[in-house]
Motif scaffolding. Structure first.
Motif, PDB file in Angstrom:
ATOM      1  N   GLY A 178      15.722 -19.728  20.595  1.00 29.10           N
ATOM      2  CA  GLY A 178      16.571 -20.835  21.144  1.00 29.10           C
ATOM      3  C   GLY A 178      18.136 -20.946  20.855  1.00 29.10           C
ATOM      4  O   GLY A 178      18.641 -21.980  21.309  1.00 29.10           O
ATOM      5  N   PHE A 179      18.405 -19.999  20.202  1.00 26.15           N
ATOM      6  CA  PHE A 179      19.812 -19.826  19.728  1.00 26.15           C
ATOM      7  C   PHE A 179      20.211 -18.488  19.832  1.00 26.15           C
ATOM      8  O   PHE A 179      19.645 -17.491  19.410  1.00 26.15           O
ATOM      9  N   ASP A 198      10.030 -33.615  26.397  1.00 23.42           N
ATOM     10  CA  ASP A 198      10.740 -32.983  27.607  1.00 23.42           C
ATOM     11  C   ASP A 198      10.227 -31.832  28.367  1.00 23.42           C
ATOM     12  O   ASP A 198      10.529 -31.186  29.421  1.00 23.42           O
ATOM     13  N   ARG A 200       5.506 -32.122  24.091  1.00 28.77           N
ATOM     14  CA  ARG A 200       6.902 -32.487  24.012  1.00 28.77           C
ATOM     15  C   ARG A 200       7.537 -33.365  25.110  1.00 28.77           C
ATOM     16  O   ARG A 200       6.760 -33.164  26.176  1.00 28.77           O
ATOM     17  N   ILE A 259      25.637 -27.582  17.036  1.00 24.50           N
ATOM     18  CA  ILE A 259      24.514 -26.601  17.026  1.00 24.50           C
ATOM     19  C   ILE A 259      24.918 -25.478  16.023  1.00 24.50           C
ATOM     20  O   ILE A 259      24.322 -25.024  15.081  1.00 24.50           O
ATOM     21  N   THR A 302      16.283 -23.622  16.617  1.00 27.27           N
ATOM     22  CA  THR A 302      17.251 -24.596  16.822  1.00 27.27           C
ATOM     23  C   THR A 302      16.650 -26.022  17.515  1.00 27.27           C
ATOM     24  O   THR A 302      16.813 -26.938  17.111  1.00 27.27           O
ATOM     25  N   ARG A 361      16.385 -28.181  32.676  1.00 26.08           N
ATOM     26  CA  ARG A 361      16.458 -27.472  31.633  1.00 26.08           C
ATOM     27  C   ARG A 361      16.534 -26.023  32.103  1.00 26.08           C
ATOM     28  O   ARG A 361      17.265 -25.074  31.725  1.00 26.08           O
ATOM     29  N   LEU A 383      16.140 -29.284  15.621  1.00 24.44           N
ATOM     30  CA  LEU A 383      16.706 -30.770  16.316  1.00 24.44           C
ATOM     31  C   LEU A 383      15.562 -31.593  16.336  1.00 24.44           C
ATOM     32  O   LEU A 383      15.852 -32.906  15.932  1.00 24.44           O
ATOM     33  N   GLN A 411      28.498 -20.027  21.276  1.00 21.89           N
ATOM     34  CA  GLN A 411      27.472 -19.919  20.208  1.00 21.89           C
ATOM     35  C   GLN A 411      27.199 -18.429  19.815  1.00 21.89           C
ATOM     36  O   GLN A 411      27.161 -18.317  18.518  1.00 21.89           O
ATOM     37  N   GLU A 468      19.751 -31.253  28.790  1.00 23.10           N
ATOM     38  CA  GLU A 468      21.162 -30.903  28.374  1.00 23.10           C
ATOM     39  C   GLU A 468      21.199 -30.122  27.053  1.00 23.10           C
ATOM     40  O   GLU A 468      20.320 -30.471  26.187  1.00 23.10           O
ATOM     41  N   LEU A 469      22.261 -29.312  26.966  1.00 27.74           N
ATOM     42  CA  LEU A 469      22.515 -28.637  25.797  1.00 27.74           C
ATOM     43  C   LEU A 469      23.387 -29.560  24.586  1.00 27.74           C
ATOM     44  O   LEU A 469      24.126 -30.307  25.316  1.00 27.74           O
ATOM     45  N   VAL A 470      22.977 -29.635  23.614  1.00 23.87           N
ATOM     46  CA  VAL A 470      23.604 -30.259  22.674  1.00 23.87           C
ATOM     47  C   VAL A 470      24.837 -29.609  22.284  1.00 23.87           C
ATOM     48  O   VAL A 470      25.046 -28.360  22.282  1.00 23.87           O
TER      49      VAL A 470
END
Ligand code: ADP
Ligand code: AMP
Length: 218
Positions: free
Chosen positions: A83-84, A160, A158, A65, A32, A169, A36, A90, A58-60
């Motif tokens: 990652g999901f 982040d 990246r 998602i 994910t 995170r 994104l 979810q 933060e989480l979307v």
């Protein structure tokens, strides 16, 4: 082959192992985070909605998602979710969706690793945004820093993967994603591996957990 959820903190090695399993056994990797980042690069509405959350670590929101992942599912290939899911909502949505589509519920593998090791891994991470291949300048360097061994194109770091955002995170992982270990354990669908081991040793444990040691790979 059953669908698999790779569950673990940022930097635990999920993407690295997904690449190995994908190449050897023909799983389809659904990351994910990668999806994104592609939406952001393409400037889609979802990419624009997700950007601020991602930059802050933060989480979307779940609804965005879940919709995105459901749009990716279909076809006969077994999937590695990387990652999901990251929240109980979810995970419930994924179970319901896979059940309704007749695939059955996924098996989760928890990548157990001490938080103290993760910042170092993330600060040294370089990725190939074209195919998701992952390197580390300390633990698994490419032949030439910043260049992919396979396609010769540029590797990127990246935005982040920097200290303040990494800490955020990891906090978010502990608060919002760790409860999934219980979720899958209660359902009798959890395996755990020692993700602090070297890449090959983690891959070996994963094959054992997924009962793929004797499966025909390439
Ligand atoms: P995740 O997908 O869980 O965020 P990655 O697979 O991107 O994690 O790995 C994070 C960083 O750690 C990368 O730079 C990768 O090369 C490195 N790495 C992955 N697995 C290991 C390992 N077993 N030992 C040392 N470094 C690793
Ligand atoms: P990752 O590449 O998995 O480290 O994800 C990078 C960022 O994308 C995260 O910090 C979140 O902002 C966002 N993200 C990725 N996957 C999810 C998810 N399943 N739920 C919510 N946000 C996500």
């Amino acid at each position: 082959m059953v669908d698999i959820v790779l569950l673990g903190a940022p930097g635990a090695g999920k993407g690295t192992q997904a690449q190995i399993l994908q190449k050897r056994f023909g799983y389809r990797q659904i990351s994910t985070g990668d999806l994104l980042r592609r939406h952001r690069a393409d400037g889609t509405a979802l990419g624009k909605d997700a950007e601020g959350y991602m930059q802050r670590g933060e989480l979307v929101p779940d609804d965005l998602i879940i919709k995105m992942v459901e749009g990716e599912l279909g076809g006969g290939q077994a999937v590695l979710f990387d990652g999901f899911p990251r929240t109980v909502a979810q995970a419930e949505a994924l179970d319901a969706f896979l059940d309704a589509s007749g695939r059955g519920k996924p098996l989760a593998v928890y990548f157990n690793i001490a938080r103290a090791l993760l910042e170092d891994r993330l600060l040294g991470r370089w990725t190939n945004p074209r195919n998701g291949r992952v390197y580390n300048e300390k633990y698994d360097p490419p032949k030439t820093l910043g260049i992919d061994d396979e396609d010769g194109g540029p590797l990127v770091q990246r935005d982040d993967d920097k200290p303040g955002t990494i800490a955020k995170r990891l906090d978010v992982f502990e608060a919002q994603t760790m409860p999934l270990v219980q979720y899958y354990a209660h359902a009798g669908r959890l395996d755990e591996i020692d993700a602090a081991a070297p890449v090959d040793a983690v891959a070996h444990q994963l094959l054992h957990a997924l009962d793929l040691e004797h499966a025909h790979g390439s």
